[in-house]
Scaffold this motif. Structure first.
Motif, PDB file in Angstrom:
ATOM      1  N   LEU A  34       0.704  -1.126   0.112  1.00  0.00           N
ATOM      2  CA  LEU A  34      -0.040   0.116   0.030  1.00  0.00           C
ATOM      3  C   LEU A  34       1.001   1.325   0.185  1.00  0.00           C
ATOM      4  CD1 LEU A  34      -3.182   0.985   0.076  1.00  0.00           C
ATOM      5  CD2 LEU A  34      -2.794   0.966   2.693  1.00  0.00           C
ATOM      6  N   ASP A  35       2.074   1.374   0.721  1.00  0.00           N
ATOM      7  CA  ASP A  35       2.762   2.564   0.571  1.00  0.00           C
ATOM      8  C   ASP A  35       3.403   2.699  -0.481  1.00  0.00           C
ATOM      9  OD1 ASP A  35       2.565   2.726   3.399  1.00  0.00           O
ATOM     10  OD2 ASP A  35       4.462   1.603   4.039  1.00  0.00           O
ATOM     11  N   PHE A  36       3.897   1.558  -1.306  1.00  0.00           N
ATOM     12  CA  PHE A  36       4.473   1.820  -2.843  1.00  0.00           C
ATOM     13  C   PHE A  36       3.538   1.769  -3.868  1.00  0.00           C
ATOM     14  CE2 PHE A  36       9.015   1.316  -1.955  1.00  0.00           C
ATOM     15  CZ  PHE A  36       9.091   1.002  -0.731  1.00  0.00           C
ATOM     16  N   PHE A  37       2.408   1.266  -3.847  1.00  0.00           N
ATOM     17  CA  PHE A  37       1.444   1.103  -4.774  1.00  0.00           C
ATOM     18  C   PHE A  37       0.114   1.868  -4.756  1.00  0.00           C
ATOM     19  CE2 PHE A  37       4.410  -2.371  -5.782  1.00  0.00           C
ATOM     20  CZ  PHE A  37       4.870  -2.103  -6.634  1.00  0.00           C
ATOM     21  N   GLY A  38      -0.181   2.543  -3.406  1.00  0.00           N
ATOM     22  CA  GLY A  38      -1.363   3.017  -3.093  1.00  0.00           C
ATOM     23  C   GLY A  38      -2.668   2.078  -3.562  1.00  0.00           C
ATOM     24  N   ARG A  98      -5.532   5.898   4.355  1.00  0.00           N
ATOM     25  CA  ARG A  98      -4.396   5.473   3.441  1.00  0.00           C
ATOM     26  C   ARG A  98      -5.291   4.681   2.417  1.00  0.00           C
ATOM     27  NH1 ARG A  98      -0.927   1.465   6.583  1.00  0.00           N
ATOM     28  NH2 ARG A  98       0.339   1.164   4.805  1.00  0.00           N
ATOM     29  N   VAL A  99      -6.325   4.071   2.544  1.00  0.00           N
ATOM     30  CA  VAL A  99      -7.319   3.309   1.800  1.00  0.00           C
ATOM     31  C   VAL A  99      -8.191   4.196   0.987  1.00  0.00           C
ATOM     32  CG1 VAL A  99      -8.876   1.432   1.339  1.00  0.00           C
ATOM     33  CG2 VAL A  99      -7.115   1.048   2.942  1.00  0.00           C
ATOM     34  N   PHE A 100      -8.697   5.151   1.857  1.00  0.00           N
ATOM     35  CA  PHE A 100      -9.812   6.043   0.902  1.00  0.00           C
ATOM     36  C   PHE A 100      -9.418   7.474   0.701  1.00  0.00           C
ATOM     37  CE2 PHE A 100     -12.350   2.870   3.451  1.00  0.00           C
ATOM     38  CZ  PHE A 100     -12.713   2.166   2.125  1.00  0.00           C
ATOM     39  N   GLY A 101      -8.220   7.974   1.134  1.00  0.00           N
ATOM     40  CA  GLY A 101      -7.715   8.970   0.605  1.00  0.00           C
ATOM     41  C   GLY A 101      -8.239  10.355   1.474  1.00  0.00           C
TER      42      GLY A 101
END
Ligand SMILES: [Zn+2]
Length: 543
Positions: A34-38, A98-101
């Motif tokens: 998630l950190d690298f590819f969102g 982190r997931v939904f912005g």
């Protein structure tokens, strides 16, 4: 023990005690991805328990115990995929963001022209000390790329010359996050997991190698160590990788680079278009689920997986070389697991599709239960690649919905939108395409091209009339497709046109009689529109 790893899937045997670590491991991997590819790349991980009795093979039973376990595992993975990133999202408010912005800054911010990412996105990169700049000091907008996209270009150049894969295990994953630095590149995320990899030629390999590194030879099943300049590098195994790349010398003659799409389109036989090919094995899940029956065992499953992978990752290189010996017309973008995606000069792409089908058929010992489908699309030079990839995928999906006369499904080729069977219609098309092209070329060299061109236009006209009539019937009635085809077979005016052909071109009478017969009696008139379009494009001069 890793049983299988390819095409984005892996399976392994592990001691039962490892199961306790699984959810923690899963969280860690998902969080790093998630950190690298969102959220663009994620992983699902799950396990089932196996007992000694699950390995028993009872040929009188209806079900294989191992097969049952495998179905359970697949069901668990599927359920996880349906709630991807859920754990991160519900963990706390930070996880939710982190997931939904929201992500990035929006507005007039400069973004990468290729992947549309803003600079230094996703935000998680900063945690690892990584930046993702977007080059803005460029002359052309097409050059405005982020560091990741630029590194993919480097990667494709590297792959073209790579002979060895070098893997080094580092300890980053256990160390504080501030150990990494630099720009986001294709291999950065692997570093975050404690792995460094390089694709090298022999000279680079010898220079880079350190004790403890793992070296694999690419596309050559050869374990001999590399000896160069007095240094010896041990090779622990080999890997297949689709490395076929269309190359050409630089204008200055001091190096080679990857040919661009324009040139591959320009070098097509006939119209200067490019083609896209997508293929994949039909019903792979079913082959695994019921194909091995009650005899299913780990070794049989893994043999099946590995043999398929060997075809797509290794043998594909050979097939490409066979169709394009000069390495100038075909470019495999992806091939692995059980599918492939290749671009190139459109005429070679059609040849390639048939050759891959032919080789796959032989490779699987002509097993009627293991089949492959394909979709190919045709595009002008400037048409964007990502869109053409979607178009070809759409055609592949159409091929997957095809049902043959004997009732079996898929196993088909969607050729510019028209779906055909491989065994009868495609050879028919190829034969008459080649014959018509030969007539036109022969007439062209004798400076009387008009004659065979006129024949082609007459055939096109018949195909068009048939097509229009078909459309008309479809609009007017609520008949099924079969009923409409049946009705079309009774259209006498159409057949008169067909028979008239051989009377008009007396010197070609035998062939035209045969063509007419196959159009009428074998109902190939359905494919006449595709045939004439194909011939027209094959014999057309540059745009
Ligand atoms: Zn980019």
């Amino acid at each position: 023990n890793v049983l299988y790893s390819s095409g984005g899937h892996f399976s392994m045997l592990a001691p039962l005690s490892a199961q306790a670590q699984l959810s923690n491991l899963n969280r860690q991997i998902v969080s790093t991805l998630l950190d690298f590819f969102g959220g663009d790349v994620a992983l699902v991980l799950d396990a089932v328990e196996l007992h000694g009795s699950d390995f028993c093979i009872d040929t009188n039973a209806n079900l294989s115990p191992l097969g049952e376990c495998w179905s359970q595992l697949n069901a668990k993975l599927k359920a996880q995929k349906e709630r991807l990133l859920r754990e991160v999202a519900v963990s706390d408010i930070d996880g939710y963001t982190r997931v939904f912005g929201p992500f990035g800054t929006g507005g007039v911010e400069t973004f990468c022209i290729v992947c549309h990412s803003e600079p230094n996105q996703p935000d998680g990169l900063a945690k690892h000390g990584i930046v993702r700049p977007v080059r803005t000091d460029v002359l052309e907008e097409a050059e405005r790329k982020c560091s990741l996209c630029e590194s993919f270009e480097d990667l494709s150049r590297t792959i073209a010359h790579a002979q060895y894969l070098l893997v080094r295990y580092t300890q980053y994953a256990d160390q504080p996050a501030d150990k990494m630095q630099g720009e986001l590149r294709w291999h950065t995320v692997l570093q975050a997991f404690g792995i460094q990899i390089w694709l090298n030629d022999e000279e680079e390999l010898v220079k880079r190698y350190r004790d403890g590194d793992c070296v694999f030879r690419l596309n050559q099943p050869n374990f001999a160590p590399v000896e160069r300049n007095g240094k010896v590098v041990p090779v622990i195994g080999f890997r297949f990788m689709p490395t076929f790349t269309p190359l050409e010398s630089d204008a200055e003659g001091d190096g080679v680079h990857i040919r661009d799409m324009d040139k591959m389109a320009q070098d097509s036989e006939g119209a200067p278009y490019y083609g896209v090919l997508r293929m994949d094995v039909d019903d792979l899940g079913r082959i695994f689920r019921i194909g091995l029956g009650v005899r299913m065992s780990l070794s049989r499953m893994m043999t099946l997986s590995r043999m398929l992978t060997m075809f797509f990752e290794g043998y594909l290189n050979r097939i490409c070389h066979h169709i394009d010996p000069t390495c100038k017309h075909l470019y495999p973008i992806y091939s692995g697991g059980d599918d492939l995606f290749i671009v190139g000069s459109w005429d070679r792409i059609i040849k390639l599709a048939q050759e891959i089908h032919h080789c796959f058929h032989d490779y699987t010992c002509r097993n009627p239960a293991i089949t492959i489908s394909a979709g190919t699309s045709l595009h002008r030079k400037k048409y964007p690649l990502y869109q053409s990839a979607d178009d070809a995928k759409g055609f592949l999906d159409i091929a997957k919905r095809y049902t043959h006369h004997d009732g079996h499904a898929k196993d088909a080729f969607c050729f510019w939108g028209a779906t055909l069977d491989w065994s009868e219609t495609m050879p028919w098309l190829q034969r008459w395409h080649d014959w018509l092209v030969e007539q036109i070329r022969a007439d062209r060299s004798a400076n009387k091209e008009a004659s065979s061109r006129a024949l082609l236009f007459k055939l096109m006209r018949i195909a068009e009339l048939y097509y229009q009539r078909e459309m008309e019937l479809e609009r007017r009635s609520n008949w099924t497709h079969e009923q409409i085809e049946c009705r079309l077979r009774c259209e006498r005016w159409l057949w008169r046109l067909v028979y008239y052909l051989s009377k008009e071109y007396k010197h070609l009478r035998d062939e035209l009689d045969e063509l007419s017969r196959s159009l009428v009696e074998d109902d190939h008139i359905r494919h006449l529109r595709l045939l004439t379009r194909w011939v027209e494009l094959s014999t057309r001069g540059g745009d």
